[in-house]
Design a protein around this motif. Structure first.
Motif, short mmCIF file in Angstrom:
data_model
loop_
_atom_site.label_atom_id
_atom_site.label_comp_id
_atom_site.label_asym_id
_atom_site.label_seq_id
_atom_site.Cartn_x
_atom_site.Cartn_y
_atom_site.Cartn_z
N ASP A 6 1.00 -1.10 -0.47
CA ASP A 6 -0.06 0.02 -0.29
C ASP A 6 0.82 1.42 0.45
N ASN A 28 -3.56 5.49 -3.76
CA ASN A 28 -4.72 6.74 -3.07
C ASN A 28 -4.38 7.53 -3.09
N LYS A 83 -9.90 1.73 -9.06
CA LYS A 83 -9.94 2.10 -7.52
C LYS A 83 -10.97 3.09 -7.48
N PHE A 129 -11.46 -1.38 5.61
CA PHE A 129 -10.84 -1.08 6.13
C PHE A 129 -10.38 -1.28 7.36
N ARG A 132 -8.96 1.76 9.94
CA ARG A 132 -10.50 2.52 9.94
C ARG A 132 -11.07 2.20 10.95
N SER A 165 -6.15 -0.90 5.08
CA SER A 165 -5.64 0.20 6.24
C SER A 165 -5.24 -0.97 7.22
N ARG A 167 -2.55 -1.89 9.98
CA ARG A 167 -1.67 -1.26 10.90
C ARG A 167 -0.95 -2.07 11.23
#
Ligand code: E4P
Length: 221
Positions: A6, A28, A83, A129, A132, A165, A167
């Motif tokens: 990512d 993104n 996307k 995600f 988030r 997303s 982490r």
């Protein structure tokens, strides 16, 4: 489980690719802003590094505009996946682009019902995600589990679950245990996967002991 990176940082992408674990890339607008480069030149360079699905994100709001943007992104390279932001307009664009044979990745998915719609519209990937959701005290991984359960109930759904997303390494472990199709990982999470304090301690000890082996008994360097 496939690993995507990512990132829009080509140096990070090169380093991760050299580790042999990169099956694709997601970008993104925020990641592009971080590296301060244009979308098209960045996507072209990424496609020259990684031979796999490379997600490039649309920034329009209306279906017609999303479709035009998607067609133009898809022309950059055969590996580009368009996307599309989740929503009513996004679903219309997903259906239309899928009908044209253009691969899509529906982003900003936060509920299992949204993922259900993505599968109905024929999306290639859905990106829930997890990080988030965790940030607002909801269980991101429970969403992944729910989506996989729903998709497995219906054999004709072909949409792949792309865990986004991410982490930390625990997210990766949980995604793999649940059987997610793909996880897209920031570069720092990829390197975290390779590291362990006992590995570091073990290497240090082996190197220290190697110094005690008589030089004459070692193979030529
Ligand atoms: C996925 O495609 C997104 O680019 C990404 O995973 C978002 O991650 P973030 O919530 O850390 O910004």
């Amino acid at each position: 489980m496939k690993f995507f990176i990512d990132s829009a940082d080509v140096e990070e992408i090169r380093k991760a690719h050299a580790m042999g674990c990169v099956d694709g890339v997601t970008t993104n607008p925020s990641l592009l802003a971080k590296v301060g480069r244009g979308l098209e030149e960045t996507i072209r360079e990424i496609c020259s590094i990684v031979d796999g699905p490379i997600s490039a994100e649309c920034v329009s709001n209306e279906a017609d505009e999303l479709i035009k943007e998607g067609r133009s992104l898809a022309k950059i390279h055969d590996n580009v996946v368009v996307k599309i932001p989740m929503g009513v307009e996004g679903m219309k664009a997903t259906k239309a682009l899928t009908a044209e044979g253009i691969r899509t990745n529906v982003t900003l998915c936060f509920s299992a019902n949204q993922a259900l719609l993505c599968a109905k519209a024929g999306a290639t990937y859905v990106s829930p995600f997890v990080g988030r959701l965790d940030d607002i005290s909801q269980d991101g991984m429970e969403l992944i589990s729910n989506i996989l359960e729903i998709y497995r109930n219906y054999e004709h759904f072909n949409t792949q679950v792309l865990v986004a997303s991410v982490r930390n390494p625990v997210h990766v472990l949980q995604a793999a245990r649940l059987g997610a199709d793909v996880a897209t990982l920031p570069y720092n999470v990829i390197t975290q996967l390779a590291n362990h304090p006992l590995t570091d301690a073990g290497i240090k000890k082996f190197l220290a002991d190697w110094e005690k082996v008589p030089k004459a008994a070692r193979p030529p360097a």
